[in-house]
Scaffold this motif. Structure first.
Motif, mmCIF file in Angstrom:
data_model
loop_
_atom_site.group_PDB
_atom_site.id
_atom_site.type_symbol
_atom_site.label_atom_id
_atom_site.label_comp_id
_atom_site.label_asym_id
_atom_site.label_seq_id
_atom_site.Cartn_x
_atom_site.Cartn_y
_atom_site.Cartn_z
ATOM 1 N N THR A 84 0.766 -1.297 -0.026
ATOM 2 C CA THR A 84 0.023 0.120 0.254
ATOM 3 C C THR A 84 0.961 1.059 -0.164
ATOM 4 O O THR A 84 0.508 1.954 -0.433
ATOM 5 C CB THR A 84 -0.808 -0.036 1.502
ATOM 6 N N LYS A 88 1.038 4.008 -3.265
ATOM 7 C CA LYS A 88 0.862 5.495 -2.935
ATOM 8 C C LYS A 88 2.109 6.288 -3.107
ATOM 9 O O LYS A 88 1.744 7.331 -4.205
ATOM 10 C CB LYS A 88 0.412 5.820 -1.189
ATOM 11 N N ARG A 91 2.297 5.910 -6.821
ATOM 12 C CA ARG A 91 1.434 5.958 -8.211
ATOM 13 C C ARG A 91 0.810 7.320 -8.876
ATOM 14 O O ARG A 91 0.738 6.400 -10.205
ATOM 15 C CB ARG A 91 0.046 6.973 -6.817
ATOM 16 N N ILE A 97 -1.959 -2.507 -10.532
ATOM 17 C CA ILE A 97 -2.175 -3.579 -9.187
ATOM 18 C C ILE A 97 -1.826 -4.950 -10.182
ATOM 19 O O ILE A 97 -2.295 -5.444 -10.731
ATOM 20 C CB ILE A 97 -3.125 -3.659 -8.807
ATOM 21 N N TYR A 130 -7.191 -8.166 -0.826
ATOM 22 C CA TYR A 130 -6.669 -6.642 0.086
ATOM 23 C C TYR A 130 -5.783 -6.675 -1.530
ATOM 24 O O TYR A 130 -6.152 -4.853 -1.572
ATOM 25 C CB TYR A 130 -5.499 -6.981 0.748
ATOM 26 N N GLN A 131 -4.959 -6.658 -2.729
ATOM 27 C CA GLN A 131 -5.342 -5.969 -3.547
ATOM 28 C C GLN A 131 -5.575 -5.360 -4.868
ATOM 29 O O GLN A 131 -6.058 -4.577 -5.273
ATOM 30 C CB GLN A 131 -3.786 -6.588 -3.946
ATOM 31 N N ASN A 133 -8.843 -4.581 -3.651
ATOM 32 C CA ASN A 133 -9.329 -2.911 -3.322
ATOM 33 C C ASN A 133 -8.062 -1.623 -3.726
ATOM 34 O O ASN A 133 -8.805 -0.631 -3.508
ATOM 35 C CB ASN A 133 -9.237 -3.751 -1.352
ATOM 36 N N ILE A 134 -7.186 -2.332 -3.189
ATOM 37 C CA ILE A 134 -5.805 -1.336 -3.296
ATOM 38 C C ILE A 134 -6.568 -1.088 -4.674
ATOM 39 O O ILE A 134 -6.038 0.420 -5.039
ATOM 40 C CB ILE A 134 -4.381 -1.775 -3.637
ATOM 41 N N GLU A 137 -9.674 1.422 -4.717
ATOM 42 C CA GLU A 137 -9.248 2.715 -4.091
ATOM 43 C C GLU A 137 -8.258 3.741 -5.133
ATOM 44 O O GLU A 137 -8.408 4.511 -4.754
ATOM 45 C CB GLU A 137 -7.872 2.193 -2.777
ATOM 46 N N GLN A 138 -7.533 3.339 -6.002
ATOM 47 C CA GLN A 138 -6.451 3.641 -6.609
ATOM 48 C C GLN A 138 -6.764 4.306 -7.393
ATOM 49 O O GLN A 138 -6.049 4.788 -8.677
ATOM 50 C CB GLN A 138 -4.975 3.482 -6.940
#
Ligand SMILES: [Zn+2]
Length: 292
Positions: A84, A88, A91, A97, A130-131, A133-134, A137-138
């Motif tokens: 994460t 960030k 980015r 991802i 989890y990934q 989800n990243i 979000e991004q």
């Protein structure tokens, strides 16, 4: 015609010594973009550095960050937090991802490491979730590894409905499985699988799918092309032969082979060669470089 290798582990040690010559060779073949997924936090910096050193014409290397299901055996939430943070920080440089996913063969081998298959699936799914989800979000696309896992991957993708979707890397499977991914906005990575005449199910799927859903990839240095295809080629890829003669480092595949994969694809498809090349490049633009 221009080409993009949408999946190449160019930071692999196998390429280290010959990288400048390899990139010149790619350039001569009009392979102008190479997308490099990461595999674990241990190679994040290598991938980012490589891309930093080659981010301008004539050849651009684009980095992705992610944790591959093959390499998460000894990893835990600390590594996910590290991912994460790296995402960030980088980015503005990364374009996806990846490589993330689920691998059924790895799950089956878990018992050899004293872990139950169920626990291994659970661990893989925790990382995958989890990934995704990243990525959500991004607002980034994902590059997904699959092996004996279409049924397990699909519910996650349906749940997340990622805005940018991404690539089902090294697609092998049936027409219907491909359509299920395409319906969710995904494109399919066409790689060495189609060079093996025994891969009838996958070849048949790639033949019938819309051209707008395909991208090319090598997955080099892994996933060698069939001997059949390689021996038909004029040995233009001398560099690859150099590698093979080096006993210490042996890539079985190289980004220059995107051209051979493309030729096999043009034999499978009915559209003309230029139309195929142009559409494949537009597909790359749409997944990785459009600002939706
Ligand atoms: Zn890969």
């Amino acid at each position: 015609m221009q080409f993009t290798d949408s999946h190449c582990h160019l930071d692999d040690i196998a390429f280290k010594e010959h990288l400048p010559e390899l990139l010149v060779q790619c350039q001569q073949l009009n392979i102008n973009r190479i997308i490099v997924p990461a595999i674990s936090p241990s190679n994040f910096n290598q991938v980012l550095e490589l891309a930093k050193n080659h981010h301008k014409d004539p050849i651009c290397i684009y980095p992705c960050l992610g944790i591959h299901p093959w390499f998460l055996q000894d990893l835990n939430d600390t590594h996910l937090a590290q991912l994460t943070q790296s995402v960030k920080q980088a980015r503005s440089d990364i374009i996806a991802i990846g490589e993330i996913g689920l691998d059924g063969a790895i799950a089956k081998k878990a018992e050899a490491h004293g872990q139950s298959i169920e626990d291994n699936w659970h661990h893989q799914q925790h990382f995958f979730d989890y990934q995704l989800n990243i990525a959500n979000e991004q607002n980034l696309p994902v590059i997904i590894h699959h092996r004996q896992s279409h049924d397990k991957i699909m519910p996650f993708l349906k749940r997340y409905k990622l805005n940018k979707a991404g690539i089902i890397h090294g697609f092998s499977g049936s027409y219907q499985q491909a359509v299920n991914y395409i319906d969710l906005g995904f494109k399919l990575g066409v790689g060495s699988t189609i060079t093996y005449s025994r891969a009838k199910k996958t070849i048949n799927a790639i033949k019938r799918l819309p051209l707008t859903s395909l991208v090319l990839e090598t997955d080099a240095p892994s996933m060698p092309l069939s001997k059949e295809v390689m021996s038909n080629e004029v040995k233009s890829d001398e560099l690859l032969m150099t590698y093979e003669s080096d006993a210490t480092k042996k890539p079985n595949n190289s980004p220059v082979n995107i051209i051979q994969i493309f030729k096999v694809l043009t034999n499978i498809r009915t559209e003309n060669v230029e139309e195929i090349a142009n559409q494949l490049e537009s597909n790359i633009e749409q997944v990785f470089f459009s600002h939706i």
